[in-house]
Scaffold this active site. Structure first.
Site, PDB file in Angstrom:
ATOM      1  N   TYR A 143       0.855  -1.187   0.000  1.00  0.00           N
ATOM      2  CA  TYR A 143       0.000   0.000   0.000  1.00  0.00           C
ATOM      3  C   TYR A 143       0.887   1.231   0.000  1.00  0.00           C
ATOM      4  O   TYR A 143       1.856   1.302   0.761  1.00  0.00           O
ATOM      5  CB  TYR A 143      -0.899   0.004   1.240  1.00  0.00           C
ATOM      6  N   ASP A 238       9.308   3.064  -0.156  1.00  0.00           N
ATOM      7  CA  ASP A 238       8.240   3.688   0.614  1.00  0.00           C
ATOM      8  C   ASP A 238       8.437   3.261   2.069  1.00  0.00           C
ATOM      9  O   ASP A 238       8.035   2.166   2.475  1.00  0.00           O
ATOM     10  CB  ASP A 238       6.876   3.263   0.069  1.00  0.00           C
ATOM     11  N   LYS A 266       4.030   8.877   9.048  1.00  0.00           N
ATOM     12  CA  LYS A 266       3.818   8.217  10.340  1.00  0.00           C
ATOM     13  C   LYS A 266       4.783   8.708  11.438  1.00  0.00           C
ATOM     14  O   LYS A 266       4.562   9.787  11.963  1.00  0.00           O
ATOM     15  CB  LYS A 266       3.803   6.700  10.148  1.00  0.00           C
TER      16      LYS A 266
HETATM   17  C1  PLP Z   1       0.368   4.611   5.798  1.00  0.00           C
HETATM   18  C2  PLP Z   1       1.103   4.412   4.548  1.00  0.00           C
HETATM   19  C3  PLP Z   1       0.994   5.297   3.459  1.00  0.00           C
HETATM   20  C4  PLP Z   1      -0.009   6.412   3.424  1.00  0.00           C
HETATM   21  O1  PLP Z   1       0.214   7.376   4.397  1.00  0.00           O
HETATM   22  P1  PLP Z   1      -1.002   8.354   4.816  1.00  0.00           P
HETATM   23  O2  PLP Z   1      -0.358   9.303   5.767  1.00  0.00           O
HETATM   24  O3  PLP Z   1      -2.059   7.493   5.400  1.00  0.00           O
HETATM   25  O4  PLP Z   1      -1.460   9.032   3.570  1.00  0.00           O
HETATM   26  C5  PLP Z   1       1.826   5.113   2.377  1.00  0.00           C
HETATM   27  N1  PLP Z   1       2.714   4.110   2.352  1.00  0.00           N
HETATM   28  C6  PLP Z   1       2.851   3.225   3.369  1.00  0.00           C
HETATM   29  C7  PLP Z   1       3.875   2.166   3.289  1.00  0.00           C
HETATM   30  C8  PLP Z   1       2.040   3.344   4.487  1.00  0.00           C
HETATM   31  O5  PLP Z   1       2.148   2.446   5.476  1.00  0.00           O
END
Ligand code: PLP
Length: 430
Positions: A143, A238, A266
């Site tokens: 994701y 990511d 995060k």
């Molecule tokens: C949580 C997450 C996102 C998205 O971040 P948001 O702040 O919710 O938009 C993107 N990539 C990864 C790997 C994530 O865990």
């Protein structure tokens, strides 16, 4: 008697689709009513009816030093008094960029945004601008936020054009997204051989935390790095979830692989909205106002949010912070696996730093297909039994869990005791 929680959820559903502002918060997969919270402190949460929980979601990762850490709260209160936003540069943003660059040196230049979604979306635009190519590769079960081109389902095989995973994503947009199975070096090599020169970037969770927890095979990360270099493709790690959580320097430090670009979120905001993307200077200098790739944000680098993040990043640089976090997380997982074995329940678990995965399957999965094969019905029984015992886990068999520095030995012991009860419930339901 109807609980306050039930009333809030019923009223919320009238005005907010599904009663939640992010689908993952709804209990659609496990059934029941999502918990409405009013307070957190350290490893604990209290819901609107006063019930106490040990929290293993940690706001999906950010609360790595625990809820309402007094130093974070104090720093936020102090900076808030100087105005909440300027829409102009502040020294705090430089301090954040310096901190990121020190901890994640592959990020030679950095831009701050307000969410992980914005970070990945912008990183991809920069990679496309840099290479002049359109196609991107992502992996099944990873994701990367909810930007259109990233909401693409796993195509059924190599070179299948992406299909949108969400209504509202035009097929033309999804067509530029190619998906491959995670950890599959052969299919990766085949795709590069066929279309390597058309690819702008590969985006990957270097440890996956969005299909439960899936660890990378080292050969997979190595092949990614080599192929991207060979074909001039931008490799984007990511690390929105793994950054500062699996290691102070992220997964790239843990596995010793240097991506061209990195996205963060995060933990970097400590619970307030901060994201970041950055990487090689030659790539990042394509960004406006220097280059032709446009990207902007009214609240980007917001002083209050950046302060919460800076204080959190300061706290996690304490000696042995990550060593202790990893040890505590492992102790939890080992205890749960041991309890399942003793009860005779099919179960496995693993952790990387402060992240963990629990699976109702014989062995820890290494791909999306293997994750999907785990027993979801049994997970739901486990989840609700744990919740009743005051243990707050992600409300789906496909979420990873998070431990914070505030989790104590007593928390771990209480969690394992609750799991023993849950495993008995699973056996008696059979
Ligand atoms: C949580 C997450 C996102 C998205 O971040 P948001 O702040 O919710 O938009 C993107 N990539 C990864 C790997 C994530 O865990």
């Amino acid at each position: 008697m109807t609980s306050k929680n039930q009333i809030l959820f019923e009223k919320s559903q009238q005005l907010i689709p599904g009663g939640v502002n992010s689908p993952v918060r709804a209990f659609r997969s496990v059934g029941g009513t999502p918990i409405f919270f009013k307070k957190g402190l350290g490893s604990k949460l209290w819901d609107v009816d006063g019930k106490e929980y040990i929290d293993y979601i940690n706001s999906w990762g950010p609360m790595i030093v625990g809820h309402a850490h007094p130093e974070v709260i104090e720093a936020v209160q102090a900076v808030a008094a100087n105005s909440l936003s300027f829409g102009a540069p502040t020294g705090l943003e430089l301090e954040m960029a310096e901190t990121i660059n020190k901890l994640v040196p592959s990020m030679e230049q950095i831009r701050l945004v307000s969410s992980g979604t914005e970070a990945t979306m912008s990183a991809i635009r920069v990679a496309r601008g840099f290479t002049g190519r359109s196609k991107l590769v992502k992996f099944e079960g990873c994701y990367h936020g909810h930007a259109d081109s990233l909401l693409v389902k796993a195509g059924s095989g190599l070179l299948t054009f992406g299909e949108p995973d969400s209504a509202g994503v035009p097929a033309e947009v999804a067509a530029n997204t190619l998906t491959l199975p995670y950890n599959d070096v052969e299919q990766l090599e085949a795709l590069f051989k066929q279309s390597g020169e058309e690819l702008a970037c590969v985006i990957v969770e270097p440890v996956v935390g969005n299909m439960n927890l899936v660890k990378p095979k080292e050969a997979f990360l190595k092949a990614l790095r080599e192929l991207c270099t060979q074909y001039g493709v931008v490799l984007i790690f990511d690390e929105v979830m793994t950054g500062f959580r699996v290691h102070l320097g992220g997964a790239q430090a843990l596995y010793g692989i240097k991506p061209d670009m990195t996205t963060l979120g995060k933990v970097i905001g400590g619970g307030l909205p901060v994201g970041a993307f950055g990487g090689r200077k030659d790539i990042m200098s394509g960004l406006a106002p220097l280059g032709k790739v446009y990207q902007a944000g009214t609240l980007s680098g917001n002083p209050v949010a950046v302060t919460a993040g800076l204080k959190t990043l300061e706290l996690i640089q304490a000696p042995d912070f990550h060593k202790n976090l990893a040890a505590q997380t492992k102790k939890l997982v080992d205890g749960l696996v041991g309890a399942a074995q003793k009860a005779g329940v099919t179960f496995s678990g693993q952790s990387v730093g402060g992240m963990f995965g629990l699976y109702f399957s014989e062995a820890c999965p290494t791909s999306f297909d293997e994750v999907m094969a785990s027993d979801k019905t049994v997970f739901n029984t486990f989840f609700h039994s744990m919740l009743e015992s005051g243990i707050y886990l992600g409300p789906s068999a496909f979420e990873a869990g998070f431990v914070s520095a505030a989790h104590t030995k007593e928390d771990i012991v209480a969690t394992i005791a609750a799991a023993e009860k849950a495993f008995q419930k699973i056996l008696s339901d059979k």
